[in-house]
Scaffold this motif. Structure first.
Motif, mmCIF file in Angstrom:
data_model
loop_
_atom_site.group_PDB
_atom_site.id
_atom_site.type_symbol
_atom_site.label_atom_id
_atom_site.label_comp_id
_atom_site.label_asym_id
_atom_site.label_seq_id
_atom_site.Cartn_x
_atom_site.Cartn_y
_atom_site.Cartn_z
ATOM 1 N N ARG A 93 0.754 -1.056 -0.129
ATOM 2 C CA ARG A 93 0.123 -0.059 0.055
ATOM 3 C C ARG A 93 1.020 1.387 -0.112
ATOM 4 N N THR A 129 0.530 4.051 -3.042
ATOM 5 C CA THR A 129 0.097 5.237 -2.767
ATOM 6 C C THR A 129 1.067 6.373 -3.186
ATOM 7 N N TRP A 148 2.429 3.629 8.149
ATOM 8 C CA TRP A 148 2.365 2.707 7.284
ATOM 9 C C TRP A 148 3.023 1.273 7.765
#
Length: 517
Positions: free
Chosen positions: A284, A288, A497
């Motif tokens: 992710r 991103t 994160w």
């Protein structure tokens, strides 16, 4: 690049030596970075060519009539608003968008060097078609070939540089790509200043045809460039990969680094569909930033300046020669400021440059919009004094400087260094495709936006830069000095994160287990 000891905050290494910075790797990276000349020259040449009367007479006579105000309705804001004219500029980036997806597969299967060679050939073909164009169709087809060249070069060159460079100077060497872009823009601005003086159609043909020079330079360089150890190993030649690593590091002691590359390569081989893989939760952060950094980079408004610098300066009241000279000045500022980033990115880090450059761009965009609004108002009627023109030029130069040591180089550096090998080609392709899509969008609609939003357009871009600066402040960790194949630890330690690298019990997940669970 996998190499380099990880340097923690205390300054201690991560357990191995990365060797010295060799002349071989420096020369290799400089030659590879010339791929940026393709992109830069085209960015710079478009605005100059589209302001040449002979070019407009042959291909876009309606625009020439608008310039001369023959219809009696155009304001200063709207005199260049023509969809076919903007299609000439922006069609390249639409082609680059689609080419980047193909380039991702070729880069992964056949190596970075092959993609760079294809990019050079396509760009050379496009330059020849444009230089010899006899109608609008031939001109647009040439632009599409140029777009294929840009798509392949922008996909492969940043990856090549990040994989070849030692961690401690990876930022500086990777920014060589952005420096080449700025040099290409400056060269194009100089050409734009000289060629309008050539008559009988020679001027614009020479401008667009000279794009073949950086393409030829890149092709020539590709004959001598080696492929990266990561790419060689990815294609199954372990001994050759180790020999190349020893050569670029200047030492035979490369076991730790080579093992890191081998582990990354083994993981990559198990990934059959990197485009599906990059959508997994553990990637992710990479998804991103490979999406939002190029998106935000284009919404800084920089291509308003770089695409249409001569057109923009003429629109806001500069004379013909003054507009071209001003474009050369901003191009020179762009080059010099990029050199600043080369010396500072591995010293101060990525975050500092992103944030400082962001604030500088916000302030200057607001100032430029206010100045133009004061002089031209909403109806687009007014004039600039010499002092006014100098102030606007100085503000635009400050804006360009802020971009050139922040979002310009870092927009290519950060996405190319944060992805593990198994999704690296997909991540870079995503970066390029998003970049090209929004470059196309800005290129196609900027003149229309300027016509309708007027000086408020500069406020719009200032607002976007504010949003992206906040995005960087809260979400981007520092990647300075971290070996590219050890970047996972940066995400695991990040307050936001880190949750994507842990299982339901809060424990760190082993990379291979997580990948295939």
């Amino acid at each position: 690049m996998a190499g380099g000891a990880y340097i923690d905050e205390s300054g201690h290494g991560g357990g191995y030596e990365e060797g010295r910075v060799t002349a071989f790797v420096m020369i290799t990276c400089i030659v590879a970075a010339m791929g940026g000349l393709l992109f830069g020259y085209d960015i710079g040449i478009s605005g100059g060519v589209t302001s040449m009367e002979e070019f407009l007479t042959k291909f876009f006579p309606d625009v020439l009539r608008q310039m001369q105000n023959e219809t009696g309705r155009e304001t200063e804001y709207c005199k260049y608003d023509n969809e076919l004219l903007t299609l000439f500029t922006s069609s390249l980036y639409l082609a680059a968008l689609f080419a980047s997806f193909l380039a991702s597969t070729i880069t992964r299967l056949f190596g970075r060097k092959v993609s760079m060679t294809i990019g050079g050939l396509a760009f050379l073909s496009g330059a020849l078609l444009n230089g010899l164009a006899i109608n609008l169709e031939m001109l647009i087809i040439g632009r599409l070939f140029l777009g294929v060249g840009v798509g392949f070069a922008n996909q492969s060159v940043p990856l090549y540089l990040s994989e070849m460079a030692p961690a401690k100077i990876r930022g500086a060497l990777n920014i060589g790509f952005q420096l080449a872009i700025t040099i290409g823009i400056l060269a194009a601005n100089v050409v734009n200043y000289v060629t309008p003086k050539l008559k009988n159609g020679i001027g614009w043909r020479l401008s667009v045809g000279l794009a073949g020079v950086p393409a030829f330079m890149m092709l020539l360089g590709c004959f001598f460039l080696p492929d990266t150890p990561n790419s060689i190993l990815e294609r199954g030649n372990k001994e050759k990969a180790k020999e190349m690593l020893q050569k670029i590091r200047g030492t035979i002691v490369v076991e730790h680094e080579f093992n890191e590359i081998c582990n990354a390569c083994e993981s990559a081989k198990r990934v059959k569909h990197p485009w599906t893989n990059i959508m997994q939760a553990r990637y992710r952060p990479q998804l991103t930033f490979c999406t939002f950094i190029p998106f935000f980079q284009q919404l800084t408004g920089i291509n308003v300046i770089m695409f249409y610098a001569p057109v923009l300066f003429k629109t806001i009241g500069f004379g013909n020669d003054a507009s071209l000279i001003s474009a050369v000045i901003t191009g020179l500022v762009n080059v010099l400021s990029t050199i600043v980033s080369i010396y500072s990115v591995d010293k101060f880090g990525r975050r500092v440059l992103f944030l400082q450059g962001g604030f500088q761009m916000i302030l200057t965009q607001i100032a430029v919009g206010s100045m133009i609004g004061w002089k031209f108002g909403f109806n687009g009627e007014g004039t600039l004094s010499e002092v006014d023109a100098d102030i606007i030029l100085a503000l635009i130069c400050l804006y360009v400087a802020g971009f050139a040591w922040s979002w310009g180089p870092l927009g290519w550096l950060v996405p190319s260094e944060i992805c593990p090998l198994e999704i690296r080609s997909a991540g870079q392709s995503l970066n390029v495709s998003v970049n090209m899509f929004f470059t196309f969008f800005i290129g196609q609609f900027f003149l229309t936006m300027l016509c309708h939003m007027k000086f408020g357009l500069f406020y719009f871009f200032a607002g976007m830069v504010l949003i992206m600066t906040i995005f960087i402040y809260f979400l981007l960790p520092e990647t300075k000095g971290v070996p590219i194949e050890e970047m996972g630890r940066v995400w695991k330690e990040h307050r936001y994160w880190g949750k994507y690298s842990r299982n339901d019990n809060g424990d760190d997940v082993d990379d291979d287990v997580y990948m295939f669970s």
